[in-house]
Design an enzyme around this catalytic site. Sequence first.
Site, short mmCIF file in Angstrom:
data_model
loop_
_atom_site.label_atom_id
_atom_site.label_comp_id
_atom_site.label_asym_id
_atom_site.label_seq_id
_atom_site.Cartn_x
_atom_site.Cartn_y
_atom_site.Cartn_z
N ASP A 152 2.21 -3.22 16.30
CA ASP A 152 0.77 -2.53 15.89
C ASP A 152 -0.30 -3.59 15.56
O ASP A 152 -1.44 -3.17 15.69
CB ASP A 152 1.08 -1.95 14.38
N GLY A 153 0.14 -4.79 15.16
CA GLY A 153 -0.99 -5.92 14.91
C GLY A 153 -1.75 -5.99 16.34
O GLY A 153 -2.97 -6.45 16.47
N ASN B 204 -8.37 -0.27 11.37
CA ASN B 204 -7.73 -0.05 10.20
C ASN B 204 -8.60 -0.12 8.94
O ASN B 204 -8.64 0.92 8.13
CB ASN B 204 -6.42 -1.24 9.90
N ASP B 205 -8.91 -1.26 8.48
CA ASP B 205 -9.67 -1.25 7.23
C ASP B 205 -10.56 -2.53 7.19
O ASP B 205 -10.42 -3.47 7.75
CB ASP B 205 -8.72 -1.34 6.11
N ARG C 117 -8.80 -14.19 -10.30
CA ARG C 117 -7.85 -13.20 -10.42
C ARG C 117 -9.01 -11.83 -10.35
O ARG C 117 -8.69 -11.06 -9.47
CB ARG C 117 -7.23 -12.99 -11.43
N LEU D 177 -2.20 2.57 1.50
CA LEU D 177 -1.13 2.96 1.05
C LEU D 177 -0.26 2.27 0.05
O LEU D 177 0.00 2.68 -1.06
CB LEU D 177 -0.15 3.29 2.01
N SER D 178 -0.23 0.70 0.32
CA SER D 178 0.44 -0.17 -0.69
C SER D 178 -0.24 0.04 -1.82
O SER D 178 0.35 -0.27 -3.20
CB SER D 178 0.46 -1.43 -0.01
#
Lengths: 295, 295, 295, 295
Positions: C68-69, C143-144, C154, C188-189
């Site tokens: 996919d990459g 993708n994104d 952080r 999704l993650s």
Amino acid sequence: MENFGILTNRSKDPDFEMTKLIAKWLEDNNKTVVLTTELLESSEDNKVNMADEALYKVMDCAIILGGDGTIIHSARKLAVHEVPIVGVNLGTVGFLAEVEKKDALNVLEKILSEEYVIENRMMLSTSIISSNGNMINAGIGLNDVVVTRGGFSRIIELSVYVNGQLIDIYYADGMIVSTPTGSTAYSLSAGGPILNPATEMMVITPICPHSLTARSIVVSGEDEVWVKVEDIRNKEDGDVLVTIDGQIGYKLNKNDKIVIKNAAHKTKLVKLKDNNFYTLLRKKIGCHLKERKPK
Amino acid sequence: MENFGILTNRSKDPDFEMTKLIAKWLEDNNKTVVLTTELLESSEDNKVNMADEALYKVMDCAIILGGDGTIIHSARKLAVHEVPIVGVNLGTVGFLAEVEKKDALNVLEKILSEEYVIENRMMLSTSIISSNGNMINAGIGLNDVVVTRGGFSRIIELSVYVNGQLIDIYYADGMIVSTPTGSTAYSLSAGGPILNPATEMMVITPICPHSLTARSIVVSGEDEVWVKVEDIRNKEDGDVLVTIDGQIGYKLNKNDKIVIKNAAHKTKLVKLKDNNFYTLLRKKIGCHLKERKPK
Amino acid sequence: MENFGILTNRSKDPDFEMTKLIAKWLEDNNKTVVLTTELLESSEDNKVNMADEALYKVMDCAIILGGDGTIIHSARKLAVHEVPIVGVNLGTVGFLAEVEKKDALNVLEKILSEEYVIENRMMLSTSIISSNGNMINAGIGLNDVVVTRGGFSRIIELSVYVNGQLIDIYYADGMIVSTPTGSTAYSLSAGGPILNPATEMMVITPICPHSLTARSIVVSGEDEVWVKVEDIRNKEDGDVLVTIDGQIGYKLNKNDKIVIKNAAHKTKLVKLKDNNFYTLLRKKIGCHLKERKPK
Amino acid sequence: MENFGILTNRSKDPDFEMTKLIAKWLEDNNKTVVLTTELLESSEDNKVNMADEALYKVMDCAIILGGDGTIIHSARKLAVHEVPIVGVNLGTVGFLAEVEKKDALNVLEKILSEEYVIENRMMLSTSIISSNGNMINAGIGLNDVVVTRGGFSRIIELSVYVNGQLIDIYYADGMIVSTPTGSTAYSLSAGGPILNPATEMMVITPICPHSLTARSIVVSGEDEVWVKVEDIRNKEDGDVLVTIDGQIGYKLNKNDKIVIKNAAHKTKLVKLKDNNFYTLLRKKIGCHLKERKPK
């Protein structure tokens, strides 16, 4: 261990084939089988074959033939007598059964050789206090106590207290109070964390709460949790229910208070020394997306 | 706009005080009020006062007095006539009401000056096809179509299809198929995403699914979604239900198939030009934890 | 289709064995192979072998050998030329590859017989506008587009706008703006929904937001999304990053604004007529807990 | 309590106004103030003013002026000396500060009258064992130990063990091991449950895990948790980091193992008798959507 009981879920061992095989093997090994297959076949109960209280008292160990549901059902009956349980899995792989059907005799051999440990599992005792002060002892459970809406109603208003202190008021489909054992059951589906079953804690998980800030709360096994029915939208009968382990149920009224705490007795699971919870967890709910592993 | 209907939720305007005030104001501004308070007071329906179909046909605009529930209720009745709706909020702040009670006349003035836009909101049409082929037209909804378990049963088995292709089989408490408008209601509580209400999409959200991999799925507004009742654990009557907007309900049987698609009609909301969805969203569900903001 | 390009991820086909096999098969079938293995072997790029722009122009179809990459990497280069893509999966099963290595020739045969459809996948174009007004065209992605903190910091403070309207200000680890194709990847993650890849939408998913009320928001494919860097806690260099498809990255400064919208070009995937997204989804992320299925 | 230390976050009390006020009040009440403002003003550290070890030893009580970050910072230094802490909140409302600025003297008066209890908060001790066997004592923390990716890398591969037993291998952005105190901080943002801070447990929460089945796991306070760096995608320096309380950080290498367990010392919080955690929780993260309350 001299006296072995066998409790069989008839729907999973219809001709008592496995039950008889195990009974014979135990007798061949000079053990006493408390429940003979004759006793089993005369039973009225066509779901889980339950011996009466007198028999439980003389058992040193109960062999449960069935799935997780059968073990949970039996655990509620056996806990008061502190009878160690060996679950033989006749269904799909479960969290509580120690052994698959095909390995049953091997495992029993290990148990007779004392190659096991007893794992104590926390249980919940539940009582229902109605607004007029009446109290019902609703029994004990190994997995969870769940308060939910029923029928066409959707939202109920519940308040939750820990040791008399209000946690919050929830508009939700319901509320789950779960043991560590139950944390991999309904509570997990509702978004709750997994608790190591060897610990004594409770997790309180709201079901579809209106407030997006409502989260699972983990409290100590020494805490006492109350779930109170604050309001029912539609006044129809049976709109709010409490169920224990998804197996025992009661209808609730407005202002009923469910009192949930660590039960006096434990479920005693016979565990082989080389089994562990996390291996089981990976096998049961882990589902590695190897194919999503990036290059 | 010449003919204005007023639909009042009597429980939120018990003496028709607000209803009469608005009716008078409209008449003072030379508009025709289709529903007089006399008509309202003679109504049998004690929840939401609904004029009959003939009256809907002559309305150019319907003013709904109540909360989001009242607006949703009215929207289902008005959509077929394509009557634009102005919601006047008599309850707690909602997503659909355009104006708070105190600002009602100001907003009506803007509307008479044509300072508004019409926002079309997608609706869902629902039919139930039983295993013998019978079909029930279950009506249309503005928020969602929800299939759930009822009573003491916990888990139901549902399959979901999009355009005839199986998405998956779910063991769950139920399944929500929601419009963008409904995405901030029940679907959100069950973990679903927020959809911009100006779009035409559907989001399919499982309720407490057994499988931890089950997630909300967003499909196109052109897609047709089926939810089929594959199995009911306990064979008791009424174990599975379908509800539309949480207001209309039907009992389902095994193998019943719910067919859900974009309805032919839209709910037409009258919106002031300077209002927007995201501002409302922040006000309604945003809850900034300013105090958790790190140094 | 007459002219076929082959783009190989050398790390997955180290000796060009598969590349040569496919090239020979195409030539045996009287097709022109634009990229010969000689060209491939002379390439400097040791990750994904990329032909130059001139070659892309003459391709009727690009066969991508990799995972996919590799397909995502190639898609960004090929989209502007609207070259249809066939992914041959040499890695673990992916969402984008149409065919497994062993079935490659069978599938190519179907493609030569025109038994395929072209599926258009929405892409995102991204530009970075700095506080002094400078604009960088950051490229397009399949993708994104992800804005995240880097290094030891952080929390970052990001504001998100849709069509110039503020959605919200977030204290979070970052923000994902994803296409339907990317909705099964990082979004999704981070808790986002799955979008049917045939649609044109974007999903905006915050990563570990401080506010528990922050949720994924799905907007139309016509919308323009801005993510603006409001504040960086630690002023160290490289504290905030934007990455496209996890493959291209830029460091950001305070007040930089990322502008994300539907790209002018699509990724054109060659799909066999009998494949569908939901079957793939069940295979890839579905993980049915059959064993948890209750009795 | 005779000897009071005052530890001030200079950025929140720039002219030591509050510090001097409290010091004077204590002296007026015949208590000894260990840290005079003179000492404070001569300090080099411009973030949190820290006295040296000798002074900690003579303190009976430390008054911390600042926010939660200041208290956490101080807690790590004071724990070994078992000095009880009173947090005076000079920032936004926090979970750890017992008193708001304006009520500081009233609360100190109650404390002098012994109207308080000491609440022990579990801390984590952390060490890093590298593949060659070297061990670094990385210090103790009150909130959490977090292993994350840094820079442009996205995914890291981590294995997590409890008492030497593998829980699972994760492809994720990182892993949080949190105390009950830390459960309302980063772990909550990553989807973890809330743990009652009076208990001794740890919650292990993966950050954006690839596998949708990965969930928070709650283990006993007696357990020892290992987080091991299995793989780093990009071999660049500083790609994986461990941070304690978000305040102390170390770069990690492949095969480094972080060993996390209950620290020998507790943070001792001085609590007024009438304060409780759940009230604070509702105030801090509860955000009741009253307006979504259905009719």
